[in-house]
Scaffold this motif. Structure first.
Motif, PDB file in Angstrom:
ATOM      1  N   TRP A 108      81.709   0.176  56.507  1.00 48.28           N
ATOM      2  CA  TRP A 108      82.042   0.443  55.105  1.00 48.28           C
ATOM      3  C   TRP A 108      82.196   1.952  54.989  1.00 48.28           C
ATOM      4  CZ3 TRP A 108      83.551  -2.967  51.626  1.00 48.28           C
ATOM      5  CH2 TRP A 108      83.731  -2.524  50.312  1.00 48.28           C
ATOM      6  N   TYR A 109      83.430   2.386  54.738  1.00 51.56           N
ATOM      7  CA  TYR A 109      83.785   3.794  54.802  1.00 51.56           C
ATOM      8  C   TYR A 109      83.779   4.435  53.423  1.00 51.56           C
ATOM      9  CZ  TYR A 109      86.613   7.910  55.974  1.00 51.56           C
ATOM     10  OH  TYR A 109      87.082   9.184  56.153  1.00 51.56           O
ATOM     11  N   ILE A 110      83.008   5.487  53.283  1.00 50.79           N
ATOM     12  CA  ILE A 110      82.988   6.277  52.055  1.00 50.79           C
ATOM     13  C   ILE A 110      84.028   7.373  52.251  1.00 50.79           C
ATOM     14  CG2 ILE A 110      81.614   7.739  50.545  1.00 50.79           C
ATOM     15  CD1 ILE A 110      79.156   6.067  51.615  1.00 50.79           C
ATOM     16  N   ASN A 111      85.230   7.104  51.768  1.00 46.99           N
ATOM     17  CA  ASN A 111      86.344   8.024  51.935  1.00 46.99           C
ATOM     18  C   ASN A 111      86.134   9.292  51.120  1.00 46.99           C
ATOM     19  OD1 ASN A 111      88.957   9.232  51.002  1.00 46.99           O
ATOM     20  ND2 ASN A 111      89.811   7.760  52.452  1.00 46.99           N
ATOM     21  N   ALA A 112      85.608   9.151  49.927  1.00 52.46           N
ATOM     22  CA  ALA A 112      85.416  10.310  49.054  1.00 52.46           C
ATOM     23  C   ALA A 112      84.286  10.041  48.079  1.00 52.46           C
ATOM     24  CB  ALA A 112      86.699  10.610  48.294  1.00 52.46           C
ATOM     25  N   LEU A 113      83.483  11.064  47.868  1.00 53.91           N
ATOM     26  CA  LEU A 113      82.415  11.039  46.876  1.00 53.91           C
ATOM     27  C   LEU A 113      82.422  12.409  46.223  1.00 53.91           C
ATOM     28  CD1 LEU A 113      79.792   9.816  45.606  1.00 53.91           C
ATOM     29  CD2 LEU A 113      78.569  10.821  47.524  1.00 53.91           C
ATOM     30  N   ALA A 114      82.569  12.446  44.915  1.00 50.10           N
ATOM     31  CA  ALA A 114      82.605  13.735  44.224  1.00 50.10           C
ATOM     32  C   ALA A 114      82.042  13.593  42.824  1.00 50.10           C
ATOM     33  CB  ALA A 114      84.031  14.267  44.161  1.00 50.10           C
ATOM     34  N   THR A 115      81.451  14.689  42.364  1.00 49.27           N
ATOM     35  CA  THR A 115      80.874  14.783  41.033  1.00 49.27           C
ATOM     36  C   THR A 115      81.426  16.031  40.362  1.00 49.27           C
ATOM     37  OG1 THR A 115      78.840  13.756  41.849  1.00 49.27           O
ATOM     38  CG2 THR A 115      78.688  14.928  39.773  1.00 49.27           C
ATOM     39  N   TYR A 116      81.739  15.939  39.087  1.00 52.67           N
ATOM     40  CA  TYR A 116      82.147  17.138  38.360  1.00 52.67           C
ATOM     41  C   TYR A 116      81.038  18.183  38.460  1.00 52.67           C
ATOM     42  CZ  TYR A 116      86.433  15.397  36.211  1.00 52.67           C
ATOM     43  OH  TYR A 116      87.716  14.944  36.002  1.00 52.67           O
ATOM     44  N   PRO A 117      81.389  19.461  38.609  1.00 56.10           N
ATOM     45  CA  PRO A 117      80.374  20.503  38.789  1.00 56.10           C
ATOM     46  C   PRO A 117      79.268  20.495  37.734  1.00 56.10           C
ATOM     47  CG  PRO A 117      82.532  21.405  39.271  1.00 56.10           C
ATOM     48  CD  PRO A 117      82.758  20.009  38.733  1.00 56.10           C
ATOM     49  N   ASP A 118      79.600  20.244  36.468  1.00 54.85           N
ATOM     50  CA  ASP A 118      78.571  20.266  35.426  1.00 54.85           C
ATOM     51  C   ASP A 118      77.698  19.010  35.408  1.00 54.85           C
ATOM     52  OD1 ASP A 118      80.540  18.564  34.426  1.00 54.85           O
ATOM     53  OD2 ASP A 118      80.371  19.323  32.377  1.00 54.85           O
ATOM     54  N   CYS A 141      79.131  -5.853  55.904  1.00 56.20           N
ATOM     55  CA  CYS A 141      79.123  -4.698  56.820  1.00 56.20           C
ATOM     56  C   CYS A 141      77.697  -4.350  57.212  1.00 56.20           C
ATOM     57  CB  CYS A 141      79.784  -3.494  56.166  1.00 56.20           C
ATOM     58  SG  CYS A 141      81.542  -3.708  55.857  1.00 56.20           S
ATOM     59  N   GLU A 142      77.551  -3.853  58.412  1.00 54.53           N
ATOM     60  CA  GLU A 142      76.231  -3.454  58.904  1.00 54.53           C
ATOM     61  C   GLU A 142      76.041  -1.952  58.930  1.00 54.53           C
ATOM     62  OE1 GLU A 142      75.722  -5.361  62.677  1.00 54.53           O
ATOM     63  OE2 GLU A 142      75.824  -7.366  61.802  1.00 54.53           O
ATOM     64  N   THR A 143      77.129  -1.188  58.684  1.00 54.35           N
ATOM     65  CA  THR A 143      77.076   0.263  58.796  1.00 54.35           C
ATOM     66  C   THR A 143      77.879   0.916  57.682  1.00 54.35           C
ATOM     67  OG1 THR A 143      77.005   0.029  61.209  1.00 54.35           O
ATOM     68  CG2 THR A 143      77.553   2.202  60.356  1.00 54.35           C
ATOM     69  N   LEU A 144      77.315   1.990  57.121  1.00 58.07           N
ATOM     70  CA  LEU A 144      78.055   2.880  56.237  1.00 58.07           C
ATOM     71  C   LEU A 144      78.565   4.033  57.084  1.00 58.07           C
ATOM     72  CD1 LEU A 144      75.685   3.304  53.150  1.00 58.07           C
ATOM     73  CD2 LEU A 144      77.867   2.111  53.187  1.00 58.07           C
ATOM     74  N   SER A 145      79.770   4.535  56.783  1.00 59.96           N
ATOM     75  CA  SER A 145      80.300   5.688  57.498  1.00 59.96           C
ATOM     76  C   SER A 145      80.970   6.639  56.516  1.00 59.96           C
ATOM     77  CB  SER A 145      81.294   5.246  58.574  1.00 59.96           C
ATOM     78  OG  SER A 145      82.419   4.608  58.004  1.00 59.96           O
ATOM     79  N   THR A 188      77.009   8.179  60.151  1.00 60.25           N
ATOM     80  CA  THR A 188      76.800   6.763  59.871  1.00 60.25           C
ATOM     81  C   THR A 188      75.345   6.501  59.484  1.00 60.25           C
ATOM     82  OG1 THR A 188      76.269   6.226  62.171  1.00 60.25           O
ATOM     83  CG2 THR A 188      78.596   6.023  61.508  1.00 60.25           C
ATOM     84  N   ARG A 189      75.160   5.357  58.849  1.00 61.92           N
ATOM     85  CA  ARG A 189      73.811   4.885  58.534  1.00 61.92           C
ATOM     86  C   ARG A 189      73.818   3.365  58.633  1.00 61.92           C
ATOM     87  NH1 ARG A 189      71.003   3.360  53.728  1.00 61.92           N
ATOM     88  NH2 ARG A 189      72.623   4.186  52.371  1.00 61.92           N
ATOM     89  N   ALA A 190      72.891   2.830  59.402  1.00 60.94           N
ATOM     90  CA  ALA A 190      72.759   1.371  59.520  1.00 60.94           C
ATOM     91  C   ALA A 190      72.224   0.821  58.200  1.00 60.94           C
ATOM     92  CB  ALA A 190      71.833   1.019  60.661  1.00 60.94           C
ATOM     93  N   LEU A 191      72.704  -0.358  57.840  1.00 61.96           N
ATOM     94  CA  LEU A 191      72.269  -1.016  56.614  1.00 61.96           C
ATOM     95  C   LEU A 191      71.247  -2.088  56.932  1.00 61.96           C
ATOM     96  CD1 LEU A 191      75.748  -1.381  54.930  1.00 61.96           C
ATOM     97  CD2 LEU A 191      73.891   0.109  54.182  1.00 61.96           C
ATOM     98  N   ASP A 192      70.309  -2.252  56.045  1.00 62.80           N
ATOM     99  CA  ASP A 192      69.323  -3.321  56.162  1.00 62.80           C
ATOM    100  C   ASP A 192      69.936  -4.569  55.523  1.00 62.80           C
ATOM    101  OD1 ASP A 192      67.165  -4.981  56.338  1.00 62.80           O
ATOM    102  OD2 ASP A 192      65.910  -3.842  54.945  1.00 62.80           O
ATOM    103  N   THR A 193      70.527  -5.407  56.367  1.00 65.34           N
ATOM    104  CA  THR A 193      71.207  -6.607  55.865  1.00 65.34           C
ATOM    105  C   THR A 193      70.330  -7.850  55.942  1.00 65.34           C
ATOM    106  OG1 THR A 193      72.227  -6.965  58.019  1.00 65.34           O
ATOM    107  CG2 THR A 193      73.493  -5.702  56.401  1.00 65.34           C
ATOM    108  N   GLY A 194      69.099  -7.685  56.412  1.00 57.63           N
ATOM    109  CA  GLY A 194      68.209  -8.819  56.569  1.00 57.63           C
ATOM    110  C   GLY A 194      67.558  -9.164  55.308  1.00 57.63           C
TER     111      GLY A 194
END
Length: 194
Positions: A108-118, A141-145, A188-194
């Motif tokens: 599971w791909y995090i293509n973009a993450l953004a927050t307005y500066p304020d 999915c078992e992994t975040l990337s 990456t980070r493994a996900l706890d899918t159990g």
């Protein structure tokens, strides 16, 4: 604050925020796509409002408070297998990113993450990351990337605190407006899918 699916009328916010998350690369690419007299941001807004494509409002979620967008996340499952046959057709500045994505097919791909500066420091990014994790688990999915520029220290700190580990890197290819150099780091980070 709440998180909701992005809508077509969020396209202006999405374009601004993806350019912020993308280290200015989106604006550089949009400038190359723009017709004479068209602004790069107009191209980005049009692309964000598309029904299909990697950068479409349909792949985004926004964090909203009192009707105002505070931040966004663009995330989805990467193909498995990940086909690199069209790599030569990609702009050279994008190729390192595509090569890194190919190392984590099906994640599971995090293509973009953004927050307005304020809106920074108020939990917006953590809320959006929690939503990405829930989406990833729901999709099996078992992994975040994700990929981050090594010199983007605030983002790197966030991902370190979220439990991500660097697994590969490639040099950033400089482009006009490039905000950070160094290396693109695949985390990456493994996900706890159990």
């Amino acid at each position: 604050m709440n998180v909701r699916d992005a809508r077509k009328d969020d396209a202006r916010d999405l374009a601004y925020l993806i350019n912020l998350a993308g280290e200015g690369m989106p604006e550089y690419l949009w400038r190359r796509m723009a017709a004479e007299g068209e602004s790069p941001m107009a191209v980005g807004i049009e692309r964000a409002g598309r029904e299909e494509g990697g950068f479409s409002y349909r792949h985004a979620r926004v964090c909203v408070h009192r009707g105002r967008v505070l931040g966004m996340i663009l995330d989805y499952r990467l193909p498995d297998p990940y086909d690199l046959a069209a790599l030569a057709d990609c702009p050279s500045v994008v190729r390192p990113l595509v090569r890194l994505e190919a190392r984590v097919p099906g994640s599971w791909y995090i293509n973009a993450l953004a927050t307005y500066p304020d809106a920074r420091g108020k939990g917006v990014a953590r809320l959006l990351m929690a939503q990405a994790e829930a989406s990833a688990i729901a999709a099996g999915c078992e992994t975040l990337s994700l990929i981050v520029a090594s010199e983007n220290r605030p983002a790197r700190r966030l991902y370190d605190r979220q439990g991500f580990d660097e697994i590969a890197s490639l040099p950033v290819i400089a482009y006009p407006g490039c905000r950070h150099g160094g290396e693109w780091q695949l985390m990456t980070r493994a996900l706890d899918t159990g």
